[in-house]
Design a protein around this motif. Structure first.
Motif, PDB file in Angstrom:
ATOM      1  N   TYR A   1      -5.744  14.822  -9.391  1.00 46.35           N
ATOM      2  CA  TYR A   1      -5.025  13.918  -9.986  1.00 46.35           C
ATOM      3  C   TYR A   1      -4.186  12.884  -8.929  1.00 46.35           C
ATOM      4  N   LEU A   2      -4.153  13.339  -7.810  1.00 45.26           N
ATOM      5  CA  LEU A   2      -3.199  12.478  -6.862  1.00 45.26           C
ATOM      6  C   LEU A   2      -4.343  11.303  -6.473  1.00 45.26           C
ATOM      7  N   GLU A   3      -5.467  12.128  -6.327  1.00 46.06           N
ATOM      8  CA  GLU A   3      -6.592  10.858  -5.827  1.00 46.06           C
ATOM      9  C   GLU A   3      -6.818   9.797  -7.096  1.00 46.06           C
ATOM     10  N   SER A   4      -6.807  10.260  -8.224  1.00 44.22           N
ATOM     11  CA  SER A   4      -7.134   9.575  -9.578  1.00 44.22           C
ATOM     12  C   SER A   4      -5.754   8.603  -9.663  1.00 44.22           C
ATOM     13  N   ASN A   5      -4.759   9.161  -9.539  1.00 45.60           N
ATOM     14  CA  ASN A   5      -3.690   8.178  -9.824  1.00 45.60           C
ATOM     15  C   ASN A   5      -3.506   7.227  -8.424  1.00 45.60           C
ATOM     16  N   THR A   6      -3.747   7.703  -7.471  1.00 45.38           N
ATOM     17  CA  THR A   6      -3.839   6.320  -6.362  1.00 45.38           C
ATOM     18  C   THR A   6      -4.613   5.115  -6.925  1.00 45.38           C
ATOM     19  N   ARG A   7      -5.897   5.353  -7.497  1.00 44.32           N
ATOM     20  CA  ARG A   7      -6.406   4.184  -8.185  1.00 44.32           C
ATOM     21  C   ARG A   7      -5.677   3.591  -9.148  1.00 44.32           C
ATOM     22  N   SER A   8      -5.183   4.547 -10.235  1.00 49.93           N
ATOM     23  CA  SER A   8      -4.401   4.298 -11.237  1.00 49.93           C
ATOM     24  C   SER A   8      -3.046   3.236 -10.977  1.00 49.93           C
ATOM     25  N   ALA A   9      -2.665   3.652  -9.906  1.00 47.88           N
ATOM     26  CA  ALA A   9      -1.227   3.067  -9.562  1.00 47.88           C
ATOM     27  C   ALA A   9      -1.603   1.513  -9.240  1.00 47.88           C
ATOM     28  N   THR A  10      -2.757   1.299  -8.791  1.00 45.71           N
ATOM     29  CA  THR A  10      -3.103  -0.195  -8.427  1.00 45.71           C
ATOM     30  C   THR A  10      -2.976  -1.081  -9.757  1.00 45.71           C
ATOM     31  N   ILE A  11      -3.517  -0.479 -10.914  1.00 44.25           N
ATOM     32  CA  ILE A  11      -3.350  -1.214 -12.060  1.00 44.25           C
ATOM     33  C   ILE A  11      -1.857  -1.141 -12.795  1.00 44.25           C
ATOM     34  N   ILE A  12      -1.306   0.138 -12.509  1.00 51.12           N
ATOM     35  CA  ILE A  12       0.120   0.043 -13.069  1.00 51.12           C
ATOM     36  C   ILE A  12       0.905  -0.714 -12.481  1.00 51.12           C
ATOM     37  N   GLY A  13       0.932  -1.007 -10.918  1.00 46.79           N
ATOM     38  CA  GLY A  13       1.574  -1.814 -10.201  1.00 46.79           C
ATOM     39  C   GLY A  13       1.499  -3.099 -10.720  1.00 46.79           C
ATOM     40  N   ALA A  14       0.309  -3.656 -11.013  1.00 50.06           N
ATOM     41  CA  ALA A  14       0.162  -5.149 -11.465  1.00 50.06           C
ATOM     42  C   ALA A  14       0.901  -5.486 -12.705  1.00 50.06           C
ATOM     43  N   ILE A  15       1.312  -4.148 -13.575  1.00 51.03           N
ATOM     44  CA  ILE A  15       1.965  -4.352 -14.622  1.00 51.03           C
ATOM     45  C   ILE A  15       3.667  -4.088 -14.429  1.00 51.03           C
TER      46      ILE A  15
ATOM     47  N   LEU B   1       0.796  -1.130  -0.191  1.00 53.53           N
ATOM     48  CA  LEU B   1       0.077  -0.010   0.112  1.00 53.53           C
ATOM     49  C   LEU B   1       0.863   1.224   0.086  1.00 53.53           C
ATOM     50  N   VAL B   2       1.796   1.344   0.818  1.00 56.37           N
ATOM     51  CA  VAL B   2       2.961   2.486   0.600  1.00 56.37           C
ATOM     52  C   VAL B   2       3.327   2.488  -0.566  1.00 56.37           C
ATOM     53  N   GLU B   3       3.936   1.557  -1.254  1.00 53.18           N
ATOM     54  CA  GLU B   3       4.455   1.647  -2.673  1.00 53.18           C
ATOM     55  C   GLU B   3       3.296   2.199  -3.474  1.00 53.18           C
ATOM     56  N   THR B   4       2.169   1.794  -3.270  1.00 52.55           N
ATOM     57  CA  THR B   4       1.271   2.354  -4.283  1.00 52.55           C
ATOM     58  C   THR B   4       0.898   3.846  -4.246  1.00 52.55           C
ATOM     59  N   VAL B   5       0.873   4.128  -2.917  1.00 52.42           N
ATOM     60  CA  VAL B   5       0.573   5.584  -2.789  1.00 52.42           C
ATOM     61  C   VAL B   5       1.825   6.233  -2.947  1.00 52.42           C
ATOM     62  N   LEU B   6       3.013   5.920  -2.830  1.00 50.05           N
ATOM     63  CA  LEU B   6       4.336   6.317  -3.197  1.00 50.05           C
ATOM     64  C   LEU B   6       4.624   6.613  -4.752  1.00 50.05           C
ATOM     65  N   MET B   7       4.082   5.593  -5.631  1.00 50.14           N
ATOM     66  CA  MET B   7       3.930   5.771  -7.104  1.00 50.14           C
ATOM     67  C   MET B   7       3.132   7.118  -7.399  1.00 50.14           C
ATOM     68  N   ALA B   8       2.089   7.008  -6.816  1.00 51.85           N
ATOM     69  CA  ALA B   8       1.003   8.036  -7.136  1.00 51.85           C
ATOM     70  C   ALA B   8       1.574   9.619  -6.864  1.00 51.85           C
ATOM     71  N   PHE B   9       2.247   9.596  -5.605  1.00 47.68           N
ATOM     72  CA  PHE B   9       2.554  10.693  -5.116  1.00 47.68           C
ATOM     73  C   PHE B   9       3.878  11.281  -5.906  1.00 47.68           C
ATOM     74  N   LEU B  10       4.770  10.389  -6.113  1.00 46.33           N
ATOM     75  CA  LEU B  10       5.939  10.684  -7.026  1.00 46.33           C
ATOM     76  C   LEU B  10       5.491  11.240  -8.600  1.00 46.33           C
TER      77      LEU B  10
END
Length: 435
Positions: free
Chosen positions: A368-382, A238-247
């Motif tokens: 966009y930070l909110e939206s990217n938090t969701r998107s980071a879930t799918i991106i993290g799967a790849i 979860l931390v990695e997902t939020v970190l991806m979206a934040f950075l």
């Protein structure tokens, strides 16, 4: 214009409108007919399996205990979800399983509601209330099954090499080498402690008492290192997902802000420069983030950094367009006021421009930070990082769907938390309110 001419013109206009009013619904109906045929909507009912759907839904809020016998040596193993991490120690079993007292004894499995499965020395029997007894004898030639007289029900699948019986109480599968029973139970078993933990099966009162006696650290450690649910790994994901979206989000905002000045016509008088900057923005945001993820994963390999770069590239294009439009709408009088004080160009931008566009910038970046938090879930799967990777792994196994529901719940809570935090930041930074 004569009355006849006027009448002709009006009639022609109404005729065109009448044709248009019928043509548009006709096109919509034609498109829907094409979709009906192309997507084979008529065959959807034949492909749908309500039984599989019901099983899938049940797996999200319940767990299975597997009782497995090796028909070659008569050894019996009992495990939660069939995993070795949830395996009962030899000689132990849940209350509804009666282990044999001797080497030649029977293993009796009480599935409840009168359903009883018995692993005998030679045969496997299943007593089903209202139907009768099924006797199965596995051997080298396959599986010999004896069913009660009458047609074979839909919930029984029998062949030369396999017998499968699925009832509301549980499931029995018998093959030549193995007989397996599993029983559903509500809840997420072993969610807090595994079977090898000294705190397993303890009540909340006893756990609180142990914690007060100085075992709080050991209790928390056993929970955090749970080998079945991997709470520590999930938390880091979860931390990695939020970190991806934040950075990715804030990195894009930092890059897009100076580039936005190049695309704003009131700050970049050269048309060629504005055209080039805007086409760069179109290119970056025109390629979807998932495409950038696949491209970058080939260049940088899997990991959270790749996901962050994919978000950064896509959002740089989006932010660049929005920031340039915000810059084009700034009030020139405020800039003139700052200029009258003798301010240099950078100071004019800092005190005359940035304060005007800051509310728009912060609002868009936080959204966009909110939206990217969701998107980071799918991106993290790849890219192989974050909670998306764990979710994909759980789905691929098609076994532990309660883990899938666990991860989905965490993702929803994470998005809700990000929405709350970003809303609070917007109120504090933009309006200055604390509520």
């Amino acid at each position: 214009m004569t009355d006849a001419t006027l009448h002709t013109a009006i009639s022609a206009r109404f005729a065109r409108k009448r044709l248009l009013s019928f043509a548009l619904p006709g096109l919509v109906l034609a498109y829907l007919a094409y979709v009906f045929v192309a997507f084979d909507i008529a065959g959807l009912g034949e492909r749908v399996s309500l039984a599989n759907a019901a099983t899938l839904v049940r797996d999200t809020y319940s767990y299975k205990t597997h009782v497995t016998r090796d028909n070659r040596d008569a050894s019996v193993e009992i495990a939660i979800e069939g995993e070795r991490k949830g395996q009962y120690a030899p000689g132990t079993a849940p209350a509804w399983v009666t282990l044999p007292e001797g080497a030649d004894g029977d293993t009796v499995i009480d599935l409840g509601k009168g359903h009883v499965v018995t692993f005998g020395a030679e045969a496997v029997t299943y007593d089903i209330p209202g139907y009768g007894r099924i006797v199965t004898t596995p051997g080298r030639g396959g599986v010999d099954a004896e069913l009660p007289p009458g047609p074979v029900p839909d919930w029984i699948s029998v062949s030369k090499n396999r017998l499968a019986v699925t009832t509301d109480a549980g499931r029995l599968t018998v093959t030549r080498n193995r007989a397996e029973v599993f029983r559903y139970a509500l809840g997420w078993e072993l969610f807090f402690f595994t079977l090898d933990s000294p705190y397993h099966a303890m009540g909340w009162g006893e756990l609180a008492s142990r914690a007060m006696d100085g075992e709080a650290g050991a209790i928390l450690s056993d929970f955090w290192t749970n080998s079945m649910w991997r709470h520590g790994d999930v938390a880091w994901a979860l931390v990695e997902t939020v970190l991806m979206a934040f950075l990715g989000t804030f990195g894009a905002a930092i890059i897009a802000l100076p580039l936005g000045f190049l695309a704003a016509k009131n700050f970049a008088p050269l048309g060629a420069l504005r055209f080039a900057a805007r086409r760069v923005f179109d290119f970056l945001r025109g390629v979807d983030g998932l495409i950038w993820t696949i491209v970058l994963s080939r260049a940088f390999g899997p990991g959270p950094l790749t996901g962050s770069l994919a978000i950064l590239l896509t959002d740089t294009g989006s932010f660049g367009k929005m920031f340039s439009e915000a810059l084009e709408n700034v009030d020139g009088k405020q800039i003139e006021g700052v200029t009258s004080t003798g301010a240099k160009p950078l100071q004019r931008y800092r005190f005359g421009v940035i304060p005007q566009i800051t509310p728009v910038l912060l609002s868009q970046v936080l959204y966009y930070l909110e939206s990217n938090t969701r998107s980071a879930t799918i991106i993290g799967a790849i890219t192989g990082g974050g909670i998306g990777l764990l979710l994909t792994q759980a789905i691929i196994t098609q076994k532990d769907w309660e883990e899938v529901s666990y991860y989905i719940v965490l993702i929803v809570l994470m998005v809700m938390a990000m929405d709350t935090v970003s809303g609070w930041l917007r109120r504090r930074l933009i309006t200055g309110g604390g509520a």
